[in-house]
Design a protein around this motif. Structure first.
Motif, PDB file in Angstrom:
ATOM      1  N   PHE A 108       0.812  -1.207   0.000  1.00 56.11           N
ATOM      2  CA  PHE A 108       0.000   0.000   0.000  1.00 56.11           C
ATOM      3  C   PHE A 108       0.853   1.269   0.000  1.00 56.11           C
ATOM      4  CE2 PHE A 108      -2.577  -3.261   2.276  1.00 56.11           C
ATOM      5  CZ  PHE A 108      -3.255  -3.621   1.134  1.00 56.11           C
ATOM      6  N   LEU A 109       0.299   2.269  -0.646  1.00 54.54           N
ATOM      7  CA  LEU A 109       1.023   3.531  -0.795  1.00 54.54           C
ATOM      8  C   LEU A 109       0.946   4.368   0.473  1.00 54.54           C
ATOM      9  CD1 LEU A 109      -0.413   4.606  -4.276  1.00 54.54           C
ATOM     10  CD2 LEU A 109       1.861   3.676  -3.833  1.00 54.54           C
ATOM     11  N   LYS A 110       1.951   5.204   0.638  1.00 56.08           N
ATOM     12  CA  LYS A 110       1.866   6.207   1.704  1.00 56.08           C
ATOM     13  C   LYS A 110       1.156   7.418   1.127  1.00 56.08           C
ATOM     14  CE  LYS A 110       5.793   5.004   4.476  1.00 56.08           C
ATOM     15  NZ  LYS A 110       7.216   5.141   4.645  1.00 56.08           N
ATOM     16  N   PHE A 111       0.430   8.148   1.980  1.00 52.15           N
ATOM     17  CA  PHE A 111      -0.325   9.291   1.468  1.00 52.15           C
ATOM     18  C   PHE A 111       0.589  10.398   0.938  1.00 52.15           C
ATOM     19  CE2 PHE A 111      -3.460   7.154   4.113  1.00 52.15           C
ATOM     20  CZ  PHE A 111      -4.526   7.118   3.226  1.00 52.15           C
ATOM     21  N   THR A 112       1.825  10.396   1.440  1.00 52.04           N
ATOM     22  CA  THR A 112       2.755  11.437   0.971  1.00 52.04           C
ATOM     23  C   THR A 112       3.127  11.218  -0.497  1.00 52.04           C
ATOM     24  OG1 THR A 112       4.414  10.085   2.050  1.00 52.04           O
ATOM     25  CG2 THR A 112       3.820  12.128   3.155  1.00 52.04           C
ATOM     26  N   GLU A 113       2.831  10.035  -1.034  1.00 50.49           N
ATOM     27  CA  GLU A 113       3.158   9.782  -2.444  1.00 50.49           C
ATOM     28  C   GLU A 113       2.179  10.470  -3.389  1.00 50.49           C
ATOM     29  OE1 GLU A 113       4.316   5.614  -3.208  1.00 50.49           O
ATOM     30  OE2 GLU A 113       4.573   5.495  -1.035  1.00 50.49           O
ATOM     31  N   PHE A 114       1.011  10.875  -2.864  1.00 52.41           N
ATOM     32  CA  PHE A 114       0.124  11.694  -3.687  1.00 52.41           C
ATOM     33  C   PHE A 114       0.569  13.138  -3.448  1.00 52.41           C
ATOM     34  CE2 PHE A 114      -2.603   8.136  -2.181  1.00 52.41           C
ATOM     35  CZ  PHE A 114      -2.781   7.519  -3.405  1.00 52.41           C
ATOM     36  N   ASN A 115       0.323  13.936  -4.448  1.00 52.08           N
ATOM     37  CA  ASN A 115       0.770  15.318  -4.293  1.00 52.08           C
ATOM     38  C   ASN A 115      -0.309  16.127  -3.562  1.00 52.08           C
ATOM     39  OD1 ASN A 115       2.533  17.330  -4.594  1.00 52.08           O
ATOM     40  ND2 ASN A 115       2.137  17.690  -6.780  1.00 52.08           N
ATOM     41  N   PHE A 116      -0.664  15.680  -2.351  1.00 52.38           N
ATOM     42  CA  PHE A 116      -1.764  16.318  -1.632  1.00 52.38           C
ATOM     43  C   PHE A 116      -1.346  17.658  -1.021  1.00 52.38           C
ATOM     44  CE2 PHE A 116      -4.109  12.090  -0.548  1.00 52.38           C
ATOM     45  CZ  PHE A 116      -4.913  12.233  -1.669  1.00 52.38           C
ATOM     46  N   ASP A 117      -2.311  18.529  -0.874  1.00 51.07           N
ATOM     47  CA  ASP A 117      -2.148  19.798  -0.172  1.00 51.07           C
ATOM     48  C   ASP A 117      -1.602  19.540   1.243  1.00 51.07           C
ATOM     49  OD1 ASP A 117      -3.286  22.739   0.291  1.00 51.07           O
ATOM     50  OD2 ASP A 117      -3.881  21.483   1.997  1.00 51.07           O
ATOM     51  N   SER A 118      -0.741  20.451   1.748  1.00 52.90           N
ATOM     52  CA  SER A 118      -0.092  20.183   3.034  1.00 52.90           C
ATOM     53  C   SER A 118      -1.112  20.160   4.187  1.00 52.90           C
ATOM     54  CB  SER A 118       1.007  21.204   3.303  1.00 52.90           C
ATOM     55  OG  SER A 118       0.441  22.494   3.294  1.00 52.90           O
ATOM     56  N   GLY A 119      -2.152  21.015   4.106  1.00 54.08           N
ATOM     57  CA  GLY A 119      -3.181  21.005   5.150  1.00 54.08           C
ATOM     58  C   GLY A 119      -3.920  19.678   5.172  1.00 54.08           C
ATOM     59  N   LEU A 120      -4.162  19.126   4.001  1.00 54.45           N
ATOM     60  CA  LEU A 120      -4.847  17.831   3.918  1.00 54.45           C
ATOM     61  C   LEU A 120      -3.962  16.730   4.503  1.00 54.45           C
ATOM     62  CD1 LEU A 120      -7.187  16.083   2.993  1.00 54.45           C
ATOM     63  CD2 LEU A 120      -6.246  16.093   0.680  1.00 54.45           C
ATOM     64  N   LEU A 121      -2.659  16.803   4.198  1.00 56.14           N
ATOM     65  CA  LEU A 121      -1.741  15.796   4.754  1.00 56.14           C
ATOM     66  C   LEU A 121      -1.738  15.860   6.287  1.00 56.14           C
ATOM     67  CD1 LEU A 121       1.279  15.877   2.261  1.00 56.14           C
ATOM     68  CD2 LEU A 121      -0.290  13.977   2.667  1.00 56.14           C
ATOM     69  N   GLU A 122      -1.872  17.072   6.813  1.00 59.41           N
ATOM     70  CA  GLU A 122      -1.946  17.207   8.281  1.00 59.41           C
ATOM     71  C   GLU A 122      -3.193  16.505   8.818  1.00 59.41           C
ATOM     72  OE1 GLU A 122      -1.059  20.860  10.654  1.00 59.41           O
ATOM     73  OE2 GLU A 122      -0.812  21.707   8.633  1.00 59.41           O
ATOM     74  N   GLY A 123      -4.310  16.678   8.098  1.00 61.15           N
ATOM     75  CA  GLY A 123      -5.560  16.026   8.500  1.00 61.15           C
ATOM     76  C   GLY A 123      -5.435  14.512   8.463  1.00 61.15           C
ATOM     77  N   ILE A 124      -4.732  14.009   7.445  1.00 64.95           N
ATOM     78  CA  ILE A 124      -4.532  12.553   7.304  1.00 64.95           C
ATOM     79  C   ILE A 124      -3.678  12.050   8.469  1.00 64.95           C
ATOM     80  CG2 ILE A 124      -3.457  10.774   5.873  1.00 64.95           C
ATOM     81  CD1 ILE A 124      -4.169  12.548   3.410  1.00 64.95           C
ATOM     82  N   GLU A 125      -2.668  12.838   8.803  1.00 65.11           N
ATOM     83  CA  GLU A 125      -1.786  12.454   9.913  1.00 65.11           C
ATOM     84  C   GLU A 125      -2.578  12.445  11.220  1.00 65.11           C
ATOM     85  OE1 GLU A 125       1.873  14.684   9.883  1.00 65.11           O
ATOM     86  OE2 GLU A 125       2.348  13.867  11.881  1.00 65.11           O
ATOM     87  N   ALA A 126      -3.412  13.483  11.401  1.00 61.66           N
ATOM     88  CA  ALA A 126      -4.206  13.571  12.636  1.00 61.66           C
ATOM     89  C   ALA A 126      -5.183  12.393  12.729  1.00 61.66           C
ATOM     90  CB  ALA A 126      -4.963  14.885  12.670  1.00 61.66           C
ATOM     91  N   ALA A 127      -5.653  11.906  11.571  1.00 64.61           N
ATOM     92  CA  ALA A 127      -6.573  10.755  11.577  1.00 64.61           C
ATOM     93  C   ALA A 127      -5.815   9.446  11.800  1.00 64.61           C
ATOM     94  CB  ALA A 127      -7.329  10.686  10.247  1.00 64.61           C
ATOM     95  N   ASN A 128      -4.495   9.561  11.795  1.00 63.09           N
ATOM     96  CA  ASN A 128      -3.642   8.406  12.025  1.00 63.09           C
ATOM     97  C   ASN A 128      -3.666   7.403  10.869  1.00 63.09           C
ATOM     98  OD1 ASN A 128      -1.732   7.497  13.679  1.00 63.09           O
ATOM     99  ND2 ASN A 128      -3.104   6.900  15.377  1.00 63.09           N
ATOM    100  N   TYR A 129      -3.879   7.872   9.677  1.00 60.27           N
ATOM    101  CA  TYR A 129      -3.795   7.001   8.506  1.00 60.27           C
ATOM    102  C   TYR A 129      -2.343   6.985   8.054  1.00 60.27           C
ATOM    103  CZ  TYR A 129      -8.869   7.844   7.958  1.00 60.27           C
ATOM    104  OH  TYR A 129     -10.215   7.959   8.129  1.00 60.27           O
ATOM    105  N   ILE A 130      -1.747   5.824   8.043  1.00 58.13           N
ATOM    106  CA  ILE A 130      -0.339   5.734   7.648  1.00 58.13           C
ATOM    107  C   ILE A 130      -0.249   5.381   6.161  1.00 58.13           C
ATOM    108  CG2 ILE A 130       1.922   4.708   8.194  1.00 58.13           C
ATOM    109  CD1 ILE A 130       0.708   5.956  10.673  1.00 58.13           C
ATOM    110  N   LYS A 131      -0.963   4.301   5.791  1.00 61.41           N
ATOM    111  CA  LYS A 131      -0.910   3.852   4.397  1.00 61.41           C
ATOM    112  C   LYS A 131      -2.309   3.755   3.827  1.00 61.41           C
ATOM    113  CE  LYS A 131       3.349   1.308   4.719  1.00 61.41           C
ATOM    114  NZ  LYS A 131       3.995   0.024   4.858  1.00 61.41           N
ATOM    115  N   THR A 132      -2.386   3.743   2.514  1.00 62.41           N
ATOM    116  CA  THR A 132      -3.698   3.636   1.869  1.00 62.41           C
ATOM    117  C   THR A 132      -4.280   2.237   2.075  1.00 62.41           C
ATOM    118  OG1 THR A 132      -2.581   2.947  -0.141  1.00 62.41           O
ATOM    119  CG2 THR A 132      -3.223   5.272   0.004  1.00 62.41           C
ATOM    120  N   THR A 133      -5.575   2.163   2.054  1.00 63.70           N
ATOM    121  CA  THR A 133      -6.237   0.861   2.000  1.00 63.70           C
ATOM    122  C   THR A 133      -6.336   0.494   0.509  1.00 63.70           C
ATOM    123  OG1 THR A 133      -8.440   1.795   1.809  1.00 63.70           O
ATOM    124  CG2 THR A 133      -7.616   1.442   4.051  1.00 63.70           C
ATOM    125  N   PRO A 134      -6.667  -0.776   0.187  1.00 64.10           N
ATOM    126  CA  PRO A 134      -6.712  -1.160  -1.235  1.00 64.10           C
ATOM    127  C   PRO A 134      -7.646  -0.280  -2.069  1.00 64.10           C
ATOM    128  CG  PRO A 134      -6.807  -3.112   0.143  1.00 64.10           C
ATOM    129  CD  PRO A 134      -6.878  -1.937   1.073  1.00 64.10           C
TER     130      PRO A 134
END
Ligand code: AMP
Length: 418
Positions: free
Chosen positions: A12-38
């Motif tokens: 599974f991919l890490k979310f940092t591999e998508f070119n996501f907005d930095s604020g969104l990446l913070e939200g993903i981190e706060a949700a504790n999502y490390i890797k993508t689901t299938p």
């Protein structure tokens, strides 16, 4: 194009591999999502590429974030005109609230605005929704009927809408929302990106998809298989044994959080009453309750204040409640897929879970279909001795009648339990 995914072969991919907005990446981190689901790995790149997507995935797979993340990113990064940018249509108020909360969490560190629009509220809710719609909230999460009511009032600006999501589309069709959905779609710009999520691949879904999607990418996760880690057990019972057996099971072991499904509101009410009489702290949830009451009960259940919740199938799909130790099917669900949805409420994330199903004689054939659907035999358990003899499991026989057998020695104490 259909892309089938196996849970086991992918890294599974890490979310940092998508070119996501930095604020969104913070939200993903706060949700504790490390890797993508299938499902996220499969659909996010297509959504970011502007493709229409038809995805077959059950709740519990991370499908909500699979569409929220790329859509939040798109709305953040692609400048567009005024009005609502993204509409997410869902079958129930509970799901609208849940997705809206999910959206708020993931977009917490971004300037995204959103509103949930769902039926059942009072006049104040309507005014609040109207104000948010007039102020052009960027995301609207809505149930079809309520959204249609607002659109008919004439103040909803849909000209700048770019993204439409139909979540649990199969459920919406089952609930008779086809006309409402088509009414809403008729008011949206034709040039938009549309995503359709469904738990099942019913032909009517394909027909709907054909009407509203343009050259969609089709993604399918293998359906109808509950997670292996759920311990599934069944009890063959007579009708009158159901309630005493549930009381026995609840008292035998200390469960922190138990969800019991019944197929009718009446069974929900009767069972809850019987459990309470036996000193079990329980609450009921079904469509007769007011929205505020339902939300209150869900909060109580999620927080552990209510350890046992008795529900109709209103809660079998889409609702995200973690940490349920035990799911009990008071009766066998009508639709085999609902079994998978119901027991999928337990063993979420890393936790283990147990699912018990109570099967009367007339439910044995339905139960057998479920075993066929999930491709395995569910362990058959003995009922405790004090409940008397239980029926044998013989689904091949014509078990149309649940009439008491003369050999039974269980005697209910003067009242019916369901
Ligand atoms: P859903 O299928 O959308 O109902 O999601 C089920 C649960 O998985 C929710 O509690 C989500 O917060 C959680 N979830 C979604 N994506 C991820 C991820 N990438 N990593 C961990 N948990 C996730």
């Amino acid at each position: 194009m259909t892309t089938f995914v196996s849970h086991f072969k992918r890294i599974f991919l890490k979310f940092t591999e998508f070119n996501f907005d930095s604020g969104l990446l913070e939200g993903i981190e706060a949700a504790n999502y490390i890797k993508t689901t299938p499902i996220q790995e499969m659909v996010i790149p297509h959504i970011l590429n502007g493709k229409d997507v038809m995805a077959f995935a059950q709740t519990g797979t991370g499908k909500t974030a699979a569409f929220l993340l790329p859509l939040i990113n798109n709305v953040l990064t692609k400048k567009a005109g005024t009005g609502i940018k993204c509409m997410i249509i869902v079958p129930t108020r509970e799901l609208a609230v849940q997705i809206s909360q999910h959206l708020e969490g993931l977009s917490y560190f971004t300037p995204i605005s959103s509103i949930a629009v769902y039926g059942g509220g009072d006049g104040n809710d309507f005014i609040q929704e109207k104000n948010a719609l007039i102020k052009n909230a960027e995301f609207v999460v809505c149930t079809p009927g309520k959204m249609m009511a607002h659109i008919k009032m004439g103040y909803v600006n849909l000209e700048g809408l770019q993204y439409l999501v139909l979540d649990e589309a199969d459920r919406m069709l089952d609930m008779g929302f086809y006309n409402d959905i088509m009414f809403i779609i008729g008011k949206l710009p034709q040039k938009r990106q549309t995503l359709l999520f469904s738990a099942t691949m019913a032909p009517k879904i394909k027909t709907l998809a054909h009407k509203i999607l343009r050259q969609p990418i089709e993604v399918s996760l293998s359906l109808s298989k509950p997670p292996e880690k759920i311990v599934q057990q069944a009890f063959m019972v007579y009708d009158e044994q159901k309630t005493p057996l549930i009381i026995h099971l609840l008292k035998e072991k200390q469960y922190r959080s138990v969800l019991i499904f019944c197929s009718s509101k009446l069974s929900v009410k009767n069972l809850t009453r019987d459990l309470k009489r036996k000193g079990i702290v329980a609450a009921e949830i079904h469509s007769d309750l007011e929205q505020a009451e339902r939300e209150d009960i869900l909060v109580g259940f999620k927080s552990g204040r209510i350890p046992v919740l008795v529900a109709t199938d209103i809660l079998s799909r889409g609702i995200d409640i973690d940490n349920i130790d035990l799911v009990i099917n008071f009766d066998v669900p009508r639709d085999s897929e609902d079994y998978v949805h119901r027991i999928g409420r337990t063993a979420r994330a890393a936790a283990d879970g147990t699912a018990f199903t109570l099967v009367t004689l007339k439910e044995q054939r339905k139960f057998h279909f479920i075993e066929k659907l999930i491709g395995k035999d569910i362990s058959k358990m003995s009922v405790p001795e004090h409940l008397g003899k239980q029926p044998a499991y013989s689904p091949a026989q014509k078990n149309d009648s649940a009439k008491p057998s003369s050999k039974r020695n269980f005697k209910p104490k003067g009242k019916r339990h369901q």
